[in-house]
Design an enzyme around this catalytic site. Structure first.
Site, PDB file in Angstrom:
ATOM      1  N   ASP A 177     -20.391 -69.779-127.093  1.00  0.00           N
ATOM      2  CA  ASP A 177     -19.270 -69.328-126.262  1.00  0.00           C
ATOM      3  C   ASP A 177     -18.691 -68.090-126.956  1.00  0.00           C
ATOM      4  OD1 ASP A 177     -16.747 -68.879-125.167  1.00  0.00           O
ATOM      5  OD2 ASP A 177     -16.312 -71.011-124.867  1.00  0.00           O
ATOM      6  N   LYS A 202     -11.259 -63.815-119.355  1.00  0.00           N
ATOM      7  CA  LYS A 202     -10.493 -63.351-120.507  1.00  0.00           C
ATOM      8  C   LYS A 202     -10.751 -61.859-120.764  1.00  0.00           C
ATOM      9  CE  LYS A 202      -9.512 -67.726-120.433  1.00  0.00           C
ATOM     10  NZ  LYS A 202     -10.259 -68.737-121.181  1.00  0.00           N
TER      11      LYS A 202
END
Ligand code: PLP
Length: 388
Positions: A177, A202
């Site tokens: 991730d 994000k």
């Protein structure tokens, strides 16, 4: 596809990769192909587009862009970061075992523990900053390692190269991730990982105006399975969200430089501040894995955690409520600075005892440092920390 040379720098790829002027009009920006279906000329004859769950040109442009940024051959976009993770887990079968970091994103933990465990998958959660501990968790059924580096909110690092080498000896795949670092600073595929996952919500989007996820890989067999699952399970993003993310990635390089530069100054202020008992930021020489941070990434990013005063909830709450420029909110990676109280917000589901055992105090605060003028951010942080 795009005319970007394979050897182009990452700022160039961010602006151009996956995109070319619209062949019909010359539109420089990839159009938002807001359609569910495509006209066919005659039976069995079409332009390669049949139905938009399977093919959408705006999504394909984003997938090409993200794949190029991570240095991967294939990109697959999803309706959220968790939908992307879910698609990867769908490549596994009942009985398969996954080794995962014990300080992983709460939603990832929930998906593994509360959903996939019921379907017969097994998960072991370990401290991934210790590659030997990861290896010790391998069983004959282990198929996948899920790494998040740095972790949230304690900013612990996993050595991607070391863990990947140990995994590959046993034929185990490694997924990373990479949401916090972005490919601007860290490219896990180049370090040996098999797959990269992003919450594009994000930093990749960067403007806090959409939710999305992505998987990137150069593993052909995995790519075939993911392409099948993206269509078969259908958790695809809409074209408008893909367009917004494409607009975001064009400025990824300039934004990440500023997030990183601002965060370094804020971390330095926090470290010498008499009312702060601990700072978690891989860019500080005092971070226990600072050397690894320098080795596997080209910057440290914009995320900082710190413990105000004595670490109590009261101390954290006082500072949290006093911020003026930092917005009190969950999420991260947007141009605006945010402050979060993980114990009550993003990590509310983590039991207090396990939090405290990890050094995650009740009053710990997490900053997503934005791209505002650093003097203004420093002044806000300084005033928030008065008499804790
Ligand atoms: C936000 C986040 C996710 C989940 O992504 P969504 O887009 O919210 O589904 C996963 N990992 C990390 C590190 C995140 O910050």
């Amino acid at each position: 596809m795009s005319q970007v040379p394979a050897k182009a720098g990452i700022s160039t790829k961010a602006v151009h990769a996956g995109q070319e002027p619209d062949p019909k009009t010359g539109a420089v920006m990839t159009p938002i192909y807001q359609t569910s279906t495509y006209a066919q000329e005659s039976l069995g004859h079409h332009k390669g587009y049949e139905y938009a769950r399977t093919h959408n040109a705006t999504r394909a442009a984003l997938e090409g862009n993200l794949a190029a940024l991570e240095g991967g051959a294939h990109g697959f976009c999803f309706g959220s970061g968790l939908a992307a993770t879910n698609a990867l887990i769908q490549t596994l079968s009942a009985g398969d075992h996954v080794v995962c970091g014990n300080n992983t994103y709460g939603g990832t933990y929930r998906l593994f523990e509360k959903v996939w465990k019921r379907h017969g998958l097994q998960f072991t959660f370990v401290d991934c900053s210790d590659a030997a501990a990861v290896e010790a968790a391998f069983t004959s059924a282990t198929k996948l390692i899920w790494l998040e580096t740095p972790t949230n909110p304690l900013m612990q690092l996993a050595d991607i190269r070391d863990v990947s080498a140990r995994a590959h000896q046993r034929g185990i795949k490694v997924a990373v991730d990479n949401t916090f670092m972005t490919p601007y600073f860290q490219r896990p595929l180049e370090l040996g990982a098999d797959l990269v996952m992003h919450s594009v919500t994000k930093y990749l989007n960067g403007h806090s105006d959409m939710i999305g996820g992505a998987l990137i890989t150069s593993d052909e067999a995995l790519a075939t399975q993911l392409r099948f699952l993206q269509n078969a399970a259908g958790a695809v993003p809409g074209p408008m969200d893909c367009f917004l993310c494409l607009r975001g990635t064009k400025t990824l390089a300039v934004r990440m430089k500023q997030h990183d530069a601002n965060a370094r100054e804020l971390a330095a202020l926090l470290e010498k501040h008499p009312r702060v008992s601990k700072v978690f930021y891989p860019g500080l020489a005092s971070h226990p894995q600072h050397e690894l941070a320098k080795r596997q990434a080209s910057g440290f990013g914009g995320m900082i955690s710190f413990i105000p005063g004595d670490g109590s909830l009261a101390a954290g709450e006082k500072v949290f409520n006093r911020f003026q420029l930092f917005t009190r909110a969950e999420s991260l990676g947007g141009v605006e600075s945010l402050v979060c109280h993980p114990a009550s917000m993003t990590h509310a589901s983590v039991p207090r005892e396990s939090r405290l055992a990890m050094g995650f105090a009740d009053g710990l605060l997490r900053l997503s440092v934005g791209i505002e003028d650093v003097a203004d951010l420093l002044a806000d942080l300084d005033q928030a920390l008065q008499d804790v």
